[in-house]
Write a protein that holds these residues in place. Sequence first.
Motif, mmCIF file in Angstrom:
data_model
loop_
_atom_site.group_PDB
_atom_site.id
_atom_site.type_symbol
_atom_site.label_atom_id
_atom_site.label_comp_id
_atom_site.label_asym_id
_atom_site.label_seq_id
_atom_site.Cartn_x
_atom_site.Cartn_y
_atom_site.Cartn_z
ATOM 1 N N LEU A 73 0.445 -1.101 -0.178
ATOM 2 C CA LEU A 73 -0.219 0.009 0.126
ATOM 3 C C LEU A 73 1.199 1.213 0.338
ATOM 4 O O LEU A 73 1.744 2.288 0.876
ATOM 5 C CB LEU A 73 -0.797 0.570 1.205
ATOM 6 N N GLY A 92 -0.257 4.205 -1.291
ATOM 7 C CA GLY A 92 -0.441 5.261 -2.079
ATOM 8 C C GLY A 92 -0.773 6.738 -1.646
ATOM 9 O O GLY A 92 -1.571 7.833 -1.697
ATOM 10 N N GLY A 93 -0.513 6.228 0.047
ATOM 11 C CA GLY A 93 -0.932 7.265 0.757
ATOM 12 C C GLY A 93 0.058 8.868 0.837
ATOM 13 O O GLY A 93 0.961 8.782 0.248
ATOM 14 N N GLN A 94 -0.147 10.113 1.014
ATOM 15 C CA GLN A 94 0.372 11.137 0.854
ATOM 16 C C GLN A 94 1.738 10.876 2.226
ATOM 17 O O GLN A 94 2.285 12.397 1.999
ATOM 18 C CB GLN A 94 -0.426 12.427 0.768
ATOM 19 N N THR A 133 1.487 12.737 4.689
ATOM 20 C CA THR A 133 1.288 14.654 5.395
ATOM 21 C C THR A 133 2.289 14.918 6.357
ATOM 22 O O THR A 133 2.961 15.796 6.340
ATOM 23 C CB THR A 133 0.178 15.122 5.404
ATOM 24 N N ARG A 134 2.128 13.469 7.388
ATOM 25 C CA ARG A 134 3.060 13.711 8.488
ATOM 26 C C ARG A 134 4.387 13.736 8.241
ATOM 27 O O ARG A 134 5.511 14.838 8.353
ATOM 28 C CB ARG A 134 2.714 13.006 9.830
ATOM 29 N N GLN A 139 -4.925 3.436 -6.963
ATOM 30 C CA GLN A 139 -6.085 3.907 -6.801
ATOM 31 C C GLN A 139 -7.149 4.630 -6.320
ATOM 32 O O GLN A 139 -6.841 5.860 -7.270
ATOM 33 C CB GLN A 139 -6.122 3.683 -4.533
ATOM 34 N N GLY A 173 -7.354 6.729 0.820
ATOM 35 C CA GLY A 173 -7.919 5.541 1.923
ATOM 36 C C GLY A 173 -7.040 4.340 1.356
ATOM 37 O O GLY A 173 -7.257 4.026 0.489
ATOM 38 N N ASN A 174 -6.509 3.687 2.997
ATOM 39 C CA ASN A 174 -6.095 2.457 2.186
ATOM 40 C C ASN A 174 -7.084 1.253 1.791
ATOM 41 O O ASN A 174 -6.853 -0.025 2.141
ATOM 42 C CB ASN A 174 -4.889 1.563 3.582
ATOM 43 N N VAL A 229 3.353 0.708 3.656
ATOM 44 C CA VAL A 229 4.781 1.218 2.782
ATOM 45 C C VAL A 229 5.670 1.965 3.952
ATOM 46 O O VAL A 229 7.066 1.750 3.588
ATOM 47 C CB VAL A 229 4.988 2.596 1.507
ATOM 48 N N LYS A 237 -6.794 16.918 8.257
ATOM 49 C CA LYS A 237 -4.864 15.907 7.186
ATOM 50 C C LYS A 237 -4.801 18.136 6.668
ATOM 51 O O LYS A 237 -5.531 19.049 6.677
ATOM 52 C CB LYS A 237 -4.841 15.346 6.103
ATOM 53 N N LYS A 249 5.916 7.330 10.422
ATOM 54 C CA LYS A 249 5.327 8.784 9.878
ATOM 55 C C LYS A 249 5.762 9.893 9.895
ATOM 56 O O LYS A 249 5.383 10.594 9.696
ATOM 57 C CB LYS A 249 4.256 8.377 11.379
HETATM 58 P P1 UTP Z 1 -1.185 6.115 6.830
HETATM 59 O O1 UTP Z 1 -2.756 6.060 7.589
HETATM 60 O O2 UTP Z 1 -0.032 6.593 7.681
HETATM 61 O O3 UTP Z 1 -1.607 7.756 5.783
HETATM 62 O O4 UTP Z 1 -1.222 5.290 5.931
HETATM 63 P P2 UTP Z 1 -0.491 8.409 4.709
HETATM 64 O O5 UTP Z 1 -1.297 9.074 4.215
HETATM 65 O O6 UTP Z 1 0.527 7.575 4.186
HETATM 66 O O7 UTP Z 1 0.076 9.176 6.200
HETATM 67 P P3 UTP Z 1 0.061 10.582 6.934
HETATM 68 O O8 UTP Z 1 -1.278 10.094 7.135
HETATM 69 O O9 UTP Z 1 -1.026 11.758 5.604
HETATM 70 O O10 UTP Z 1 0.951 11.163 7.248
HETATM 71 C C1 UTP Z 1 -0.606 3.679 6.571
HETATM 72 C C2 UTP Z 1 -0.523 3.018 5.119
HETATM 73 O O11 UTP Z 1 -1.715 3.139 3.923
HETATM 74 C C3 UTP Z 1 -1.388 3.914 2.936
HETATM 75 C C4 UTP Z 1 0.498 4.461 2.839
HETATM 76 O O12 UTP Z 1 1.035 4.729 1.569
HETATM 77 C C5 UTP Z 1 0.842 3.220 4.307
HETATM 78 O O13 UTP Z 1 1.432 2.545 3.909
HETATM 79 N N1 UTP Z 1 -2.022 4.664 2.049
HETATM 80 C C6 UTP Z 1 -2.990 5.185 3.404
HETATM 81 C C7 UTP Z 1 -2.217 3.866 1.085
HETATM 82 O O14 UTP Z 1 -1.561 2.714 -0.051
HETATM 83 N N2 UTP Z 1 -3.564 5.047 0.148
HETATM 84 C C8 UTP Z 1 -4.474 5.656 1.084
HETATM 85 O O15 UTP Z 1 -5.319 6.715 0.648
HETATM 86 C C9 UTP Z 1 -3.815 6.194 2.260
#
Ligand code: UTP
Length: 409
Positions: free
Chosen positions: A97, A99-101, A103-104, A179, A205-206, A235, A336, A387
């Motif tokens: 996974l 796809g997250g951004q 941001t933290r 995603q 979201g994941n 990731v 966020k 994080k």
């Molecule tokens: P987090 O919940 O830590 O979110 O993701 P994030 O977006 O990576 O980080 P913040 O909260 O903005 O700092 C946990 C896992 O889920 C994946 C992330 O890449 C990480 O592996 N994820 C999260 C996705 O694949 N897609 C999403 O939409 C959100």
Amino acid sequence: MQYQEALELVRRHGQEHLLQYYGELEEEGKKKLLDQIARLDWGLLDLLKSRKSTEASKGHLEPLGALEVDEIERRRDYFESVGTKALQDGKTAAVLLAGGQGTRLGFDKPKGTFCIGVNRELYIFQCLIQNLMDVVRKVNAWVPLYIMTSEKNNEETIAFFEEHAYFGYHPDFVRFFKQEMAPSVGYDGKILMEGKDSISLSPNGNGGWFGSLQKAGYVEQMKEAGVEWITVFAVDNVLQRINDPAFIGAVIDSGAECGGKVVRKADPNERVGVLCLEDGRPSIVEYYEMTEDMIHLRDEKGNLLYNFGVILNYMFRIDRLEAIAGKTMPIHIVEKKIPHLDESGALIKPKTENGYKFEALVLDMIHLMNSCCSYEVVREREFAPVKNLHGVDSVDTARALLLKNGVEL
Ligand code: UTP
């Protein structure tokens, strides 16, 4: 969608500002914006109006316990033999996974491309691939790896893997898929814009990973290849062990529909989701959903009963994932930091939280399963989430843990 239709739609939802710059745009920008408006999920805004996510309140909770480290060690040879056979027979695939951004972390590239090395190049993706390579070498079989990206980071992620020759992984066994996206909104409920021709869309979201995998045609591909189990993992854990034979073997041997790696809580109040039973089904209870009594409940040996926190490393039976694929997942409303245009049309990158994103979470899939094998791993060996830049779960703590595990930085 035509302009007039879009105008009526945004008016109906009190979001006229989305077309505020329409007149200034070139044809291409106009089309892009109208397309984005046409695809918006307006239902999400209703959620916000009622000021609550679709998270249901929890049912009757009970501890689940775990297959603990001592027992795993005692039965390791057996678990490894079952897992090795499944891996060699091509019964498993892995989904990363990514796809997250992030941001933290405040890093504007895909999180996996962050260099965790100090005196040498060592990227987060590299750590994960190297750990997976340990399995490949051990069982002498490649594990198909599917990497979930988003609209925002797909190209950069693929380019990074190509530039680094997949860190030694066989490219034929790596696939990327994107995603879905969802709009971000300010605290006032107005959808944010990130350009005059673009709505601020962020990964949804994941929790939508399986649907996106299906859409990309990869579930069919897996089934044709004889895959029966999919592991899914985050990731950002640089010590993440993926598809290790003992875990695979233990979950298969348990007869459960899914499995999850867990670590013993560092202290009763640690802010982690705990794997437990809810109305007799596996479920993850967040730290803020637990009562003081539950947090401190102990067995006769003095061990905490709600003691095992999840680390976003799960394994699911593919037929069970297909069975739940149509089910609605709860949507979480998450605060966020969201880049957006201000009233003057200038792009702002906020330093503090300024709005909400809508996310489905993979942890909610656990409750849709009938049974789950909770599998304890040693925290110092398998859990080093990145994080933040500093402080808890940060680059600093992850580096210290990598060193402790003999990884050169
Ligand atoms: P987090 O919940 O830590 O979110 O993701 P994030 O977006 O990576 O980080 P913040 O909260 O903005 O700092 C946990 C896992 O889920 C994946 C992330 O890449 C990480 O592996 N994820 C999260 C996705 O694949 N897609 C999403 O939409 C959100």
